[in-house]
Design an enzyme around this catalytic site. Structure first.
Site, PDB file in Angstrom:
ATOM      1  N   ASP A 169      -6.895 -11.724  -1.033  1.00  0.00           N
ATOM      2  CA  ASP A 169      -6.545 -12.845  -1.905  1.00  0.00           C
ATOM      3  C   ASP A 169      -5.029 -12.938  -2.066  1.00  0.00           C
ATOM      4  OD1 ASP A 169      -7.708 -14.788  -4.186  1.00  0.00           O
ATOM      5  OD2 ASP A 169      -5.862 -13.848  -4.897  1.00  0.00           O
ATOM      6  N   TYR A 200       2.882 -15.889  -4.275  1.00  0.00           N
ATOM      7  CA  TYR A 200       3.093 -14.443  -4.144  1.00  0.00           C
ATOM      8  C   TYR A 200       4.189 -14.092  -3.123  1.00  0.00           C
ATOM      9  CZ  TYR A 200      -1.539 -14.451  -6.405  1.00  0.00           C
ATOM     10  OH  TYR A 200      -2.614 -14.688  -7.238  1.00  0.00           O
ATOM     11  N   LYS A 245      -3.548 -20.287  -2.233  1.00  0.00           N
ATOM     12  CA  LYS A 245      -3.585 -21.248  -3.344  1.00  0.00           C
ATOM     13  C   LYS A 245      -2.344 -22.132  -3.311  1.00  0.00           C
ATOM     14  CE  LYS A 245      -5.455 -17.303  -5.877  1.00  0.00           C
ATOM     15  NZ  LYS A 245      -4.706 -16.099  -5.510  1.00  0.00           N
ATOM     16  N   HIS A 251      -4.199 -23.659  -7.848  1.00  0.00           N
ATOM     17  CA  HIS A 251      -3.860 -22.437  -8.589  1.00  0.00           C
ATOM     18  C   HIS A 251      -4.040 -22.579 -10.104  1.00  0.00           C
ATOM     19  CE1 HIS A 251      -1.329 -18.583  -7.766  1.00  0.00           C
ATOM     20  NE2 HIS A 251      -2.106 -18.411  -8.807  1.00  0.00           N
TER      21      HIS A 251
HETATM   22  P1  NDP Z   1      -5.480  -5.956 -11.519  1.00  0.00           P
HETATM   23  O1  NDP Z   1      -6.242  -6.232 -12.749  1.00  0.00           O
HETATM   24  O2  NDP Z   1      -6.183  -5.908 -10.209  1.00  0.00           O
HETATM   25  O3  NDP Z   1      -4.691  -4.595 -11.767  1.00  0.00           O
HETATM   26  C1  NDP Z   1      -3.734  -4.115 -10.870  1.00  0.00           C
HETATM   27  C2  NDP Z   1      -3.036  -2.937 -11.505  1.00  0.00           C
HETATM   28  O4  NDP Z   1      -3.947  -1.825 -11.632  1.00  0.00           O
HETATM   29  C3  NDP Z   1      -1.873  -2.430 -10.685  1.00  0.00           C
HETATM   30  O5  NDP Z   1      -0.879  -1.981 -11.570  1.00  0.00           O
HETATM   31  C4  NDP Z   1      -2.467  -1.255  -9.903  1.00  0.00           C
HETATM   32  O6  NDP Z   1      -1.435  -0.343  -9.584  1.00  0.00           O
HETATM   33  C5  NDP Z   1      -3.436  -0.698 -10.912  1.00  0.00           C
HETATM   34  N1  NDP Z   1      -4.605  -0.034 -10.311  1.00  0.00           N
HETATM   35  C6  NDP Z   1      -5.356  -0.439  -9.262  1.00  0.00           C
HETATM   36  N2  NDP Z   1      -6.365   0.422  -9.024  1.00  0.00           N
HETATM   37  C7  NDP Z   1      -6.257   1.404  -9.947  1.00  0.00           C
HETATM   38  C8  NDP Z   1      -7.004   2.581 -10.205  1.00  0.00           C
HETATM   39  N3  NDP Z   1      -8.080   2.896  -9.473  1.00  0.00           N
HETATM   40  N4  NDP Z   1      -6.611   3.377 -11.234  1.00  0.00           N
HETATM   41  C9  NDP Z   1      -5.522   3.058 -11.992  1.00  0.00           C
HETATM   42  N5  NDP Z   1      -4.769   1.958 -11.791  1.00  0.00           N
HETATM   43  C10 NDP Z   1      -5.134   1.129 -10.773  1.00  0.00           C
HETATM   44  O7  NDP Z   1      -4.250  -6.998 -11.481  1.00  0.00           O
HETATM   45  P2  NDP Z   1      -3.822  -8.267 -10.681  1.00  0.00           P
HETATM   46  O8  NDP Z   1      -3.144  -9.143 -11.659  1.00  0.00           O
HETATM   47  O9  NDP Z   1      -3.103  -7.911  -9.461  1.00  0.00           O
HETATM   48  O10 NDP Z   1      -5.196  -9.023 -10.287  1.00  0.00           O
HETATM   49  C11 NDP Z   1      -5.887  -8.858  -9.073  1.00  0.00           C
HETATM   50  C12 NDP Z   1      -5.660 -10.028  -8.129  1.00  0.00           C
HETATM   51  O11 NDP Z   1      -6.107 -11.248  -8.717  1.00  0.00           O
HETATM   52  C13 NDP Z   1      -4.182 -10.311  -7.838  1.00  0.00           C
HETATM   53  O12 NDP Z   1      -3.599  -9.354  -6.999  1.00  0.00           O
HETATM   54  C14 NDP Z   1      -4.281 -11.697  -7.281  1.00  0.00           C
HETATM   55  O13 NDP Z   1      -4.728 -11.672  -5.943  1.00  0.00           O
HETATM   56  C15 NDP Z   1      -5.307 -12.324  -8.207  1.00  0.00           C
HETATM   57  N6  NDP Z   1      -4.684 -13.043  -9.340  1.00  0.00           N
HETATM   58  C16 NDP Z   1      -4.876 -14.405  -9.414  1.00  0.00           C
HETATM   59  C17 NDP Z   1      -4.339 -15.126 -10.441  1.00  0.00           C
HETATM   60  C18 NDP Z   1      -4.572 -16.598 -10.501  1.00  0.00           C
HETATM   61  O14 NDP Z   1      -3.923 -17.275 -11.331  1.00  0.00           O
HETATM   62  N7  NDP Z   1      -5.441 -17.152  -9.710  1.00  0.00           N
HETATM   63  C19 NDP Z   1      -3.522 -14.498 -11.498  1.00  0.00           C
HETATM   64  C20 NDP Z   1      -3.399 -13.060 -11.359  1.00  0.00           C
HETATM   65  C21 NDP Z   1      -3.988 -12.389 -10.321  1.00  0.00           C
HETATM   66  P3  NDP Z   1      -1.124   0.167  -8.067  1.00  0.00           P
HETATM   67  O15 NDP Z   1      -0.935  -1.028  -7.199  1.00  0.00           O
HETATM   68  O16 NDP Z   1       0.118   0.978  -8.243  1.00  0.00           O
HETATM   69  O17 NDP Z   1      -2.310   0.995  -7.664  1.00  0.00           O
END
Ligand code: NDP
Length: 277
Positions: free
Chosen positions: A50, A55, A80, A113
């Site tokens: 995604d 991004y 998006k 988006h």
């Molecule tokens: P998430 O809720 O997926 O959380 C990501 C965070 O959690 C990062 O800091 C990551 O750190 C950490 N993390 C991941 N796995 C673990 C684990 N097993 N244990 C502890 N910490 C963990 O956040 P996002 O906001 O990135 O949401 C996911 C996706 O949704 C986005 O990447 C994007 O593709 C989409 N999105 C879409 C939006 C929209 O408006 N349509 C808005 C926001 C997001 P690390 O990378 O260091 O592991």
């Protein structure tokens, strides 16, 4: 949603198969960071990525898939159209630019988006055109509440196939899930970990321990058992692997209800009815 393994899919309202677990790449740097993350994910069996124009890493997403030994049709890629590009002509141009950066012949899913007032209907007409031309296999919305969808479908020729919104144990939006289900629009979670903040919710630890699983695995499994497509983000190999290790246990009805009850209607992102970007 019948859950099998990491390559398992849901069928969208146009018949397209969408893997119910994917990798999110928001805030992942273009270049080696995004390429490595996608390669870890593909190694672990993920078949869904995604991204978004916003991004700034579509080029890396495209490169990562091209450089991996996998055919294009084996990976489901979402992008998006960003808010500043919304409107009919500008969305058509934005799509072309995304495709150029990705280096793809077609995209799997293209989303509006955010529901930019006064613009999203024209944006949708552009998505319908791109879809009818066969350049994208499915189209949908993101951050649309029920009233936005009702408003959109009044004039639309094609109903959204997916609505991607913020979703985690602190923001469940069960009414929106039910509405989407009733209208055959697949509900998809963004920020399933509340951008990492969900790990502060102590109650989740006790529930996860009952299954000998991590809180992250518990949440991803909860998403899937609720019929929600989910795209956790990580750039770390061990987390990318373990976040998808969710197919060897089942959360009981009682524990599903306990997690549902952690809902506080609490957003980490903006309110789709009140954003200024
Ligand atoms: P998430 O809720 O997926 O959380 C990501 C965070 O959690 C990062 O800091 C990551 O750190 C950490 N993390 C991941 N796995 C673990 C684990 N097993 N244990 C502890 N910490 C963990 O956040 P996002 O906001 O990135 O949401 C996911 C996706 O949704 C986005 O990447 C994007 O593709 C989409 N999105 C879409 C939006 C929209 O408006 N349509 C808005 C926001 C997001 P690390 O990378 O260091 O592991």
């Amino acid at each position: 949603m019948t859950l099998s393994d990491i390559k398992g899919t849901v069928t969208l309202n146009n018949g397209l198969e969408m893997p119910y677990l994917g990798l999110g790449v928001f805030k992942v740097q273009d270049g080696s960071e995004v390429i490595n993350a996608i390669h870890y994910a593909l190694d672990a069996g993920y078949r869904h990525i995604d991204t978004a124009a916003l991004y700034g890493n579509e080029e890396g997403v495209g490169r990562a898939i091209k450089e991996y030994d996998i055919s294009r049709d084996q990976v489901f890629v979402t992008s998006k159209v960003w808010n500043s590009e919304q409107g009919y002509e500008s969305t058509l141009k934005a799509f072309d630019k995304s495709m150029e950066r990705l280096g793809f012949e077609y995209l799997d899913l293209y989303l509006v988006h955010w529901p930019v007032a006064g613009k999203y209907k024209d944006t949708w007409r552009a998505l319908e055109k791109i879809y009818q031309e066969g350049r994208v296999k499915a189209i949908g919305t993101s951050n649309f509440l029920q009233h936005h969808i009702v408003d959109l479908v009044q004039l639309a020729n094609i109903k959204p196939m997916v609505n991607q919104v913020e979703f985690h144990p602190r923001l469940v939006q069960q009414d929106l899930i039910d509405f989407c289900k009733k209208n055959a629009i697949q509900f998809e979670a963004w920020s399933p970990f509340r951008m990492g903040e969900i790990f502060k919710v102590k109650e989740l630890e006790a529930i996860a321990q009952r299954y000998n699983k991590t809180v992250a695995q518990l949440i991803i499994r909860w998403d899937l058992q609720k019929g929600v497509v989910t795209i956790p983000k990580s750039v770390r190999k061990e987390r990318i692997i373990s976040n998808a290790d969710v197919f060897d246990f089942e959360i009981s009805q009682e524990d599903m209800a306990l997690i549902d009850a952690l809902d506080r209607h609490d957003r980490i992102g903006s309110d789709p009815d009140n954003f200024n970007f």
